[in-house]
Design an enzyme around this catalytic site. Sequence first.
Site, PDB file in Angstrom:
ATOM      1  N   SER A 114       0.827  -1.223   0.000  1.00 17.49           N
ATOM      2  CA  SER A 114       0.000   0.000   0.000  1.00 17.49           C
ATOM      3  C   SER A 114       0.855   1.265   0.000  1.00 17.49           C
ATOM      4  CB  SER A 114      -0.985  -0.001   1.173  1.00 17.49           C
ATOM      5  OG  SER A 114      -0.345  -0.307   2.387  1.00 17.49           O
ATOM      6  N   ARG A 155       2.772  -4.780  16.718  1.00 14.13           N
ATOM      7  CA  ARG A 155       1.364  -4.366  16.558  1.00 14.13           C
ATOM      8  C   ARG A 155       0.446  -5.489  17.055  1.00 14.13           C
ATOM      9  NH1 ARG A 155       1.480  -3.087  10.259  1.00 14.13           N
ATOM     10  NH2 ARG A 155       2.389  -5.183  10.373  1.00 14.13           N
ATOM     11  N   ASP A 196      -2.428  -8.568  11.570  1.00 18.75           N
ATOM     12  CA  ASP A 196      -3.760  -9.059  11.208  1.00 18.75           C
ATOM     13  C   ASP A 196      -4.205 -10.274  12.023  1.00 18.75           C
ATOM     14  OD1 ASP A 196      -4.016  -7.140   9.090  1.00 18.75           O
ATOM     15  OD2 ASP A 196      -2.561  -8.334   7.986  1.00 18.75           O
TER      16      ASP A 196
END
Length: 443
Positions: free
Chosen positions: A242, A328, A378
């Site tokens: 991205s 994360r 994720d």
Amino acid sequence: MDTLKEKFSEKALPMAVEVKNLIKEHGDKKLGEYTIAQVYQGMKSITGLVTETSKLDPEEGIRFRGYTIPELREKLPKSVNGGTEPLPEGIFYLMLVGELPTLEDVTNVANNWARRSIVPKHVFDTIDALPLSTHPMTMFSIGIMAMQTESVFAAAYKKGISKKEYWDYTYEDCMNLIARLPRVAAYIYRKKYKNDVHIEPDPKLDWAANIAHMMGYEDFNVQRLMRMYMTIHADHEGGNVSAHTTHLVGSALSDPYLSFAASMNGLAGPLHGLANQEVIAWIMHMREQLGGGLPTEQQIGDFIKKTLEDGKVVPGYGHAVLRKTDPRFSAQQDFYHRYIAIDGKKDDLCEIVQTIYKVAPPILLNTGKIKNPWPNVDAHSGALLMHFGITEFDFYTVLFGVSRALGVLASLVWDRALGHPIERPGSITTEGIKKKIAAMAVK
Ligand code: CMX
């Protein structure tokens, strides 16, 4: 000129001169070498981009302008209404100007975005024209494309502007886009899953809390989650699909709407952002096969092995750069333990995520080919959203996309300020590679 723009110009314009001189004086020095395997396999570890906003270390994970995620969760300003997680306005400020913001700086960014947040009606009409079965990421990308009519960069370029002014119009577009994305995302959510009944933004709420509000969630913990979610997904240095796409498309002087829509098409791939949807689908499928309930470690292990045997990937695991547990993922684990698994309460799905974390790495390592057997961002995000009743998991990548705008658009403003030229790496044919190998053998 708004205060953030003024601050950015004070930093970026002298740096543009510095970079020009750096290229002039040191441009012929080498940064590294690369191999045939790297050229065939996605250019991994080839340093080929300059990205100012964040840097990823394989062992340690991401640092935003030098700060780790735990440091940012502590140091970035919080909502004055009892907030405990950073306001994403702060990480944007940090990425754009390289300084930790004060609460006043963050409030200024929030007010600035609120002023810019009106989405033109034709954007909603365009989304409405799509079949309801359209994937939310397709709706999101098309919504962003429909908004391109608003590009001040494209309008100014058409009139004729000096290269020196590119960054200024890019800044305006990027700020407008970031301000408007929550409304577009929430519109898609309410249209698809909540009978097309929409909720207006609340001007008293910050950017992330407003996303939760417009989606229909008022619980303070959802606001808290959204602030953390929007902060930790914001950037992952420049080479991920991205970020790189935004940079690449932007390098053709395609305006920020065109560049960002392109990047969202990349984020929508299952090996990138769509993995957050895939993780929940995969866990649901496992539970369905096992007849519900909490699967045992043995059952989870067997399901992972079966996934691998079937030639599929285990979603949420592995990474092209990271070689340790993604910080994360750890931040989200911490969120679960700090705010959800308290007073003896547990969440089944979050518990399954913890068990997968125990069971998956040795199995993945055992394949002998997966370079990183650890979880990425994720692996956990969907379970937290599910806990708060946001169960429509094919929407999750849109939330990732709203957050990712903060990093990739801050970078795009830098690209234009530093005058980065059009990107055009060279390529080679397999025949050409064979000739090089033969020439090396002769030497
Ligand atoms: N499950 C099964 N196989 C995996 C795997 C996983 N989680 N991760 C890597 N592999 C496989 C690769 O498919 C590759 O197989 P082949 O040699 O047969 O082609 C091999 O292991 C080597 O791959 P790698 O060098 O370790 O990993 P890559 O850099 O090629 O790919 C990634 C990285 C993330 C695409 C990969 O780990 C993957 O597919 N993970 C699952 C999807 C996922 O969670 N993506 C989200 C990443 C984070 C994000 O962008 O949001």
